[in-house]
Design a protein around this motif. Structure first.
Motif, PDB file in Angstrom:
ATOM      1  N   ASN A  54       9.033  -9.663  -8.657  1.00 32.03           N
ATOM      2  CA  ASN A  54       8.776  -9.175  -7.307  1.00 32.03           C
ATOM      3  C   ASN A  54       9.616  -7.958  -7.000  1.00 32.03           C
ATOM      4  O   ASN A  54       9.156  -7.018  -6.348  1.00 32.03           O
ATOM      5  CB  ASN A  54       9.051 -10.278  -6.282  1.00 32.03           C
ATOM      6  CG  ASN A  54       7.862 -11.191  -6.125  1.00 32.03           C
ATOM      7  OD1 ASN A  54       6.788 -10.883  -6.609  1.00 32.03           O
ATOM      8  ND2 ASN A  54       8.062 -12.319  -5.474  1.00 32.03           N
ATOM      9  N   ARG A  57       7.931  -5.134  -8.645  1.00 29.00           N
ATOM     10  CA  ARG A  57       6.745  -4.750  -7.889  1.00 29.00           C
ATOM     11  C   ARG A  57       7.137  -3.946  -6.666  1.00 29.00           C
ATOM     12  O   ARG A  57       6.460  -2.990  -6.291  1.00 29.00           O
ATOM     13  CB  ARG A  57       5.968  -5.991  -7.450  1.00 29.00           C
ATOM     14  CG  ARG A  57       4.993  -6.486  -8.469  1.00 29.00           C
ATOM     15  CD  ARG A  57       4.437  -7.800  -8.045  1.00 29.00           C
ATOM     16  NE  ARG A  57       3.435  -7.631  -7.007  1.00 29.00           N
ATOM     17  CZ  ARG A  57       3.026  -8.609  -6.222  1.00 29.00           C
ATOM     18  NH1 ARG A  57       3.563  -9.800  -6.323  1.00 29.00           N
ATOM     19  NH2 ARG A  57       2.097  -8.402  -5.333  1.00 29.00           N
ATOM     20  N   ARG A  58       8.207  -4.328  -6.031  1.00 27.82           N
ATOM     21  CA  ARG A  58       8.638  -3.579  -4.855  1.00 27.82           C
ATOM     22  C   ARG A  58       9.021  -2.162  -5.243  1.00 27.82           C
ATOM     23  O   ARG A  58       8.682  -1.198  -4.532  1.00 27.82           O
ATOM     24  CB  ARG A  58       9.820  -4.290  -4.204  1.00 27.82           C
ATOM     25  CG  ARG A  58      10.192  -3.743  -2.864  1.00 27.82           C
ATOM     26  CD  ARG A  58      11.249  -4.606  -2.232  1.00 27.82           C
ATOM     27  NE  ARG A  58      10.686  -5.879  -1.801  1.00 27.82           N
ATOM     28  CZ  ARG A  58      10.067  -6.056  -0.645  1.00 27.82           C
ATOM     29  NH1 ARG A  58       9.938  -5.078   0.190  1.00 27.82           N
ATOM     30  NH2 ARG A  58       9.576  -7.225  -0.333  1.00 27.82           N
ATOM     31  N   ARG A  59       9.687  -2.032  -6.398  1.00 27.09           N
ATOM     32  CA  ARG A  59      10.044  -0.673  -6.832  1.00 27.09           C
ATOM     33  C   ARG A  59       8.790   0.143  -7.123  1.00 27.09           C
ATOM     34  O   ARG A  59       8.685   1.317  -6.757  1.00 27.09           O
ATOM     35  CB  ARG A  59      10.924  -0.734  -8.074  1.00 27.09           C
ATOM     36  CG  ARG A  59      12.357  -1.119  -7.789  1.00 27.09           C
ATOM     37  CD  ARG A  59      13.212  -0.895  -9.001  1.00 27.09           C
ATOM     38  NE  ARG A  59      12.996  -1.938  -9.989  1.00 27.09           N
ATOM     39  CZ  ARG A  59      13.723  -3.052 -10.043  1.00 27.09           C
ATOM     40  NH1 ARG A  59      14.694  -3.265  -9.184  1.00 27.09           N
ATOM     41  NH2 ARG A  59      13.473  -3.954 -10.960  1.00 27.09           N
ATOM     42  N   LEU A  60       7.799  -0.468  -7.764  1.00 25.11           N
ATOM     43  CA  LEU A  60       6.550   0.238  -8.040  1.00 25.11           C
ATOM     44  C   LEU A  60       5.843   0.615  -6.750  1.00 25.11           C
ATOM     45  O   LEU A  60       5.285   1.710  -6.618  1.00 25.11           O
ATOM     46  CB  LEU A  60       5.632  -0.632  -8.898  1.00 25.11           C
ATOM     47  CG  LEU A  60       6.130  -0.931 -10.304  1.00 25.11           C
ATOM     48  CD1 LEU A  60       5.242  -1.959 -10.956  1.00 25.11           C
ATOM     49  CD2 LEU A  60       6.163   0.318 -11.127  1.00 25.11           C
ATOM     50  N   GLN A  61       5.859  -0.296  -5.779  1.00 24.34           N
ATOM     51  CA  GLN A  61       5.214  -0.022  -4.493  1.00 24.34           C
ATOM     52  C   GLN A  61       5.883   1.155  -3.796  1.00 24.34           C
ATOM     53  O   GLN A  61       5.224   2.015  -3.217  1.00 24.34           O
ATOM     54  CB  GLN A  61       5.306  -1.289  -3.630  1.00 24.34           C
ATOM     55  CG  GLN A  61       4.899  -1.120  -2.206  1.00 24.34           C
ATOM     56  CD  GLN A  61       3.413  -1.235  -2.031  1.00 24.34           C
ATOM     57  OE1 GLN A  61       2.668  -0.868  -2.914  1.00 24.34           O
ATOM     58  NE2 GLN A  61       2.997  -1.721  -0.896  1.00 24.34           N
ATOM     59  N   ILE A  62       7.217   1.199  -3.861  1.00 21.80           N
ATOM     60  CA  ILE A  62       7.925   2.309  -3.225  1.00 21.80           C
ATOM     61  C   ILE A  62       7.535   3.620  -3.900  1.00 21.80           C
ATOM     62  O   ILE A  62       7.336   4.644  -3.236  1.00 21.80           O
ATOM     63  CB  ILE A  62       9.440   2.076  -3.298  1.00 21.80           C
ATOM     64  CG1 ILE A  62       9.831   0.953  -2.357  1.00 21.80           C
ATOM     65  CG2 ILE A  62      10.203   3.330  -2.918  1.00 21.80           C
ATOM     66  CD1 ILE A  62      11.276   0.596  -2.417  1.00 21.80           C
ATOM     67  N   GLU A  63       7.383   3.557  -5.242  1.00 24.04           N
ATOM     68  CA  GLU A  63       7.006   4.792  -5.936  1.00 24.04           C
ATOM     69  C   GLU A  63       5.623   5.256  -5.504  1.00 24.04           C
ATOM     70  O   GLU A  63       5.389   6.451  -5.263  1.00 24.04           O
ATOM     71  CB  GLU A  63       7.031   4.544  -7.442  1.00 24.04           C
ATOM     72  CG  GLU A  63       6.707   5.759  -8.250  1.00 24.04           C
ATOM     73  CD  GLU A  63       6.691   5.461  -9.726  1.00 24.04           C
ATOM     74  OE1 GLU A  63       7.056   4.343 -10.114  1.00 24.04           O
ATOM     75  OE2 GLU A  63       6.300   6.345 -10.482  1.00 24.04           O
ATOM     76  N   GLU A  64       4.690   4.290  -5.364  1.00 22.65           N
ATOM     77  CA  GLU A  64       3.343   4.671  -4.936  1.00 22.65           C
ATOM     78  C   GLU A  64       3.357   5.272  -3.543  1.00 22.65           C
ATOM     79  O   GLU A  64       2.684   6.263  -3.254  1.00 22.65           O
ATOM     80  CB  GLU A  64       2.426   3.445  -4.954  1.00 22.65           C
ATOM     81  CG  GLU A  64       1.962   3.062  -6.329  1.00 22.65           C
ATOM     82  CD  GLU A  64       1.262   1.712  -6.323  1.00 22.65           C
ATOM     83  OE1 GLU A  64       0.867   1.244  -5.248  1.00 22.65           O
ATOM     84  OE2 GLU A  64       1.131   1.138  -7.402  1.00 22.65           O
ATOM     85  N   MET A  65       4.164   4.670  -2.656  1.00 21.21           N
ATOM     86  CA  MET A  65       4.217   5.187  -1.288  1.00 21.21           C
ATOM     87  C   MET A  65       4.828   6.568  -1.256  1.00 21.21           C
ATOM     88  O   MET A  65       4.407   7.421  -0.476  1.00 21.21           O
ATOM     89  CB  MET A  65       5.036   4.247  -0.418  1.00 21.21           C
ATOM     90  CG  MET A  65       4.318   2.974  -0.147  1.00 21.21           C
ATOM     91  SD  MET A  65       4.947   2.224   1.315  1.00 21.21           S
ATOM     92  CE  MET A  65       3.544   1.292   1.786  1.00 21.21           C
ATOM     93  N   ARG A  68       2.235   8.983  -2.111  1.00 23.15           N
ATOM     94  CA  ARG A  68       1.338   9.186  -0.985  1.00 23.15           C
ATOM     95  C   ARG A  68       1.961  10.111   0.054  1.00 23.15           C
ATOM     96  O   ARG A  68       1.303  11.014   0.583  1.00 23.15           O
ATOM     97  CB  ARG A  68       1.013   7.834  -0.365  1.00 23.15           C
ATOM     98  CG  ARG A  68       0.073   7.973   0.771  1.00 23.15           C
ATOM     99  CD  ARG A  68      -0.387   6.655   1.332  1.00 23.15           C
ATOM    100  NE  ARG A  68      -1.048   6.936   2.601  1.00 23.15           N
ATOM    101  CZ  ARG A  68      -0.686   6.422   3.754  1.00 23.15           C
ATOM    102  NH1 ARG A  68       0.289   5.571   3.808  1.00 23.15           N
ATOM    103  NH2 ARG A  68      -1.321   6.742   4.846  1.00 23.15           N
ATOM    104  N   TYR A 143      -4.940  -0.637   1.969  1.00 25.05           N
ATOM    105  CA  TYR A 143      -4.223  -0.061   0.852  1.00 25.05           C
ATOM    106  C   TYR A 143      -3.783  -1.147  -0.093  1.00 25.05           C
ATOM    107  O   TYR A 143      -3.293  -2.182   0.328  1.00 25.05           O
ATOM    108  CB  TYR A 143      -2.972   0.688   1.333  1.00 25.05           C
ATOM    109  CG  TYR A 143      -3.263   2.091   1.736  1.00 25.05           C
ATOM    110  CD1 TYR A 143      -3.216   2.466   3.064  1.00 25.05           C
ATOM    111  CD2 TYR A 143      -3.596   3.054   0.805  1.00 25.05           C
ATOM    112  CE1 TYR A 143      -3.492   3.743   3.440  1.00 25.05           C
ATOM    113  CE2 TYR A 143      -3.871   4.340   1.166  1.00 25.05           C
ATOM    114  CZ  TYR A 143      -3.813   4.684   2.491  1.00 25.05           C
ATOM    115  OH  TYR A 143      -4.079   5.950   2.863  1.00 25.05           O
TER     116      TYR A 143
END
Lengths: 144, 106
Positions: A54, A57-65, A68, A143
């Motif tokens: 998790n 995943r949070r690190r990946l999510q931050i990268e995606e954001m 954006r 999203y």
């Protein structure tokens, strides 16, 4: 019938061997405590793995954001350009359509204020098919 | 209660958070009619209801229009009606980017 030598089915000489009749409940396998321990241990291992993933995943999510956010000026500029283009097209179509309607002011604004009011999707897609409007309004839901 | 203002006295915020569209919103998402409401309130604040009804007519009408969109939808419906009428008469041809074929414009 006592001493006659009739062939009978008799036990073997010396009797039968010993027969064990006592209960046989062998103690085998793990104890209850250790089974609980193994179960809880597996659970804790699972939790640890889950939390680690998790965080990843949070690190990946931050990268995606962040990607954006970095692209947002470009996207916003393109969206604004498209909006203005559609508004211009609608204005020209309206001028063509409402030529003969008495008392119609082309491009008349419904608001008294001079401020820019963002157009609704209903206004932008007024002259297009209903499917396009529905796709615009309800097509994109969330999203990832 | 009108003159007592219990909520400030007790330090509560039971319903003040939902009274105004122009107040602080969760996730900082502004309402559609935020600006119109703000203009109307700034116009009509502190001058009493009778004067506000006279002097802030334009702002109030804009706010009402933003909320209910009567005039907007009326206008759009008339344009569409006229277009359908002209298509039936044959005086108007719907251009391709308005009739369902994709336009490749950005």
């Amino acid at each position: 019938m006592a001493a006659s030598k009739v062939k009978q089915d008799m036990p073997p000489p010396g009797g039968y061997g010993p027969i064990d009749y006592k209960r046989n409940l062998p103690k085998r396998g793990l104890s209850g405590y250790s089974m609980f321990g193994i179960g809880i241990g597996v659970m804790l291992f699972g939790y640890w793995r889950l939390f680690k993933w998790n965080r990843e995943r949070r690190r990946l999510q931050i990268e995606e954001m962040e990607a954006r956010v970095a692209l947002m000026p470009l996207m916003q500029a393109e969206l604004d350009r498209r909006t203005l283009r559609i508004i211009r097209e609608n204005l020209e179509e309206e001028a063509i359509l409402m030529k003969d309607v008495p008392g119609w002011k082309v491009g008349e604004k419904v608001f008294h204020t001079e401020r820019w009011v963002s157009p609704l999707s209903s206004e932008l897609y007024n002259l297009r098919t209903r499917e396009e409007l529905l796709h615009k309004r309800y097509g994109f839901q969330w999203y990832v | 209660m009108p003159f007592v203002d219990l909520q400030t006295r007790l330090g509560l915020n039971l319903d003040r958070w939902l009274l105004l569209q122009s107040g602080a919103q969760p996730q900082k998402r502004a309402a559609r009619c935020h600006a119109f409401e703000k203009e109307w309130i700034e116009c009509s604040h502190g001058i009493g209801q009778t004067r506000a009804k006279n002097e802030c007519k334009l702002e109030y009408e804009d706010f009402y229009e933003c909320m209910h969109l009567h005039k907007t939808y009326q206008r759009l419906a008339e344009i569409r009606k006229q277009r359908d009428k002209m298509v039936k008469e044959g005086t108007y041809v719907v251009p391709p980017h308005h009739s369902g074929k994709r336009d490749d414009l950005p």
